[in-house]
Design a protein around this motif. Structure first.
Motif, PDB file in Angstrom:
ATOM      1  N   ASP A 184       0.836  -1.201   0.000  1.00  0.00           N
ATOM      2  CA  ASP A 184       0.000   0.000   0.000  1.00  0.00           C
ATOM      3  C   ASP A 184       0.869   1.248   0.000  1.00  0.00           C
ATOM      4  OD1 ASP A 184      -2.142   1.687   0.144  1.00  0.00           O
ATOM      5  OD2 ASP A 184      -2.666   1.232   2.222  1.00  0.00           O
ATOM      6  N   SER A 209      -4.509   6.193   2.123  1.00  0.00           N
ATOM      7  CA  SER A 209      -4.153   4.847   1.675  1.00  0.00           C
ATOM      8  C   SER A 209      -4.636   4.659   0.246  1.00  0.00           C
ATOM      9  CB  SER A 209      -4.793   3.798   2.593  1.00  0.00           C
ATOM     10  OG  SER A 209      -4.780   2.517   1.989  1.00  0.00           O
ATOM     11  N   LEU A 212      -7.256   1.805   0.173  1.00  0.00           N
ATOM     12  CA  LEU A 212      -8.588   2.183   0.621  1.00  0.00           C
ATOM     13  C   LEU A 212      -9.173   3.322  -0.214  1.00  0.00           C
ATOM     14  CD1 LEU A 212      -8.064   2.121   4.502  1.00  0.00           C
ATOM     15  CD2 LEU A 212      -9.052   0.329   3.059  1.00  0.00           C
TER      16      LEU A 212
END
Length: 309
Positions: A184, A209, A212
């Motif tokens: 990530d 992120s 996300l």
């Protein structure tokens, strides 16, 4: 073959690769090693050969290994001034391989090296971080973007929210790094008061992120600091900044230290600067170790901490 891949060649590569990848691990490893040596533009075209090839090229481990094996490049920032009219011109950037570095200061060595064209425009666009060939661009009007200049792809991050947005006397520092456990890419912003007299206001700290696709606010560190001094430096899975803290309004000098943030554990830390620390305003990575750059009487002092892991 690299520029124009014929139908026959595509069929041959597709047929052989499918057999290799499904029948024998030895062939799979061989194909992987061959593809690791190809340029990025070729890899992007070869993703359409087969599903096996596509998944291999898109695999985070393959991308990481390809990045490490690729030829390293250095980006120079150019800042110049017209002495006749005393006016600053817009900065520009150039990208160089290690054997193109104009270390002797000769302008002739820049011949044929194009200016790096950013996908966003603005008078204050700056590179605030880089990781695995991806640049983090930041501008006061354009916000934050992640850009891969090799494949000309850009990701514009949504506007970072902050309860300090309405306060024009605040400044935002940006850090960018890669979290290996979850594969990530993350961006961290620290918004702080500009005035050193403001020792009571808390900082607004946000983490974005890419997995996300959103921002999350996190609690500020327990270690007190007034504002960020240096650019972020990413090494050993953590972001590092030189920060300064003033005890109160009567404190005229303050004290410097390094603030860290581990992208995996999301925990802040503190590293004391080596003594004497003089006026330390920059961090760097030298041979895989964190280095601090201090200034004393117009003399730059570089010290490398090989124990930081």
């Amino acid at each position: 073959m690299e520029e124009n891949l014929s139908l026959h060649e595509r069929s041959w590569w597709g047929f052989r690769s499918i057999n290799f990848l499904s029948d024998d691990y030895l062939y799979e490893d061989l194909i992987s090693q061959i593809f690791l040596r190809l340029p990025v533009k070729s890899l992007l075209r070869f993703r359409s050969i087969s599903k096996s090839i596509y998944h291999m090229i898109e695999n985070p481990n393959f991308i990481r290994m390809h990045t490490f094996q690729s030829r390293k490049r250095v980006i120079f920032r150019h800042r110049h001034l017209d002495e006749l009219v005393e006016k600053d011109f817009e900065d520009f950037f150039t990208s160089h391989s290690e054997d193109e570095l104009p270390l002797d200061g000769s302008l002739s060595k820049y011949t044929g090296i194009p200016v790096l064209k950013f996908p966003v425009s603005g008078f204050d666009i700056d590179i605030v971080g880089s990781c695995n060939g991806i640049l983090c661009l930041f501008g006061s009007r354009t916000g934050i973007s992640l850009w891969n200049p090799s494949i000309k792809r850009k990701l514009t991050l949504p506007y970072y929210p902050s309860w300090l947005d309405t306060n024009k006397s605040c400044k935002t520092a940006v850090g960018f790094g890669y979290e290996q456990i979850t594969h990530d890419y993350k961006v961290l912003t620290i918004t702080s008061p500009v005035s050193r007299q403001d020792t009571q206001s808390r900082h607004s700290i946000l983490v974005y992120s890419t997995n996300l696709g959103s921002w999350n606010e996190i609690a500020p560190p327990r270690t007190c600091f007034t504002h960020v001094i240096s650019r972020a430096c990413f090494i050993h899975g953590a972001l590092h900044w030189v920060v300064k803290h003033y005890q109160d309004q009567s404190d005229k000098t303050g004290h410097l230290f390094i603030l860290t943030f581990d992208l995996s554990t999301r925990v802040f830390g503190k590293i004391l600067l080596p003594e004497p620390n003089y006026e330390t305003r920059h961090l760097a990575i030298i041979n895989g170790s964190l280095a601090v750059i201090s200034t004393q009487n117009e003399l730059n002092l570089i010290r490398v901490n090989e124990r930081v892991q």
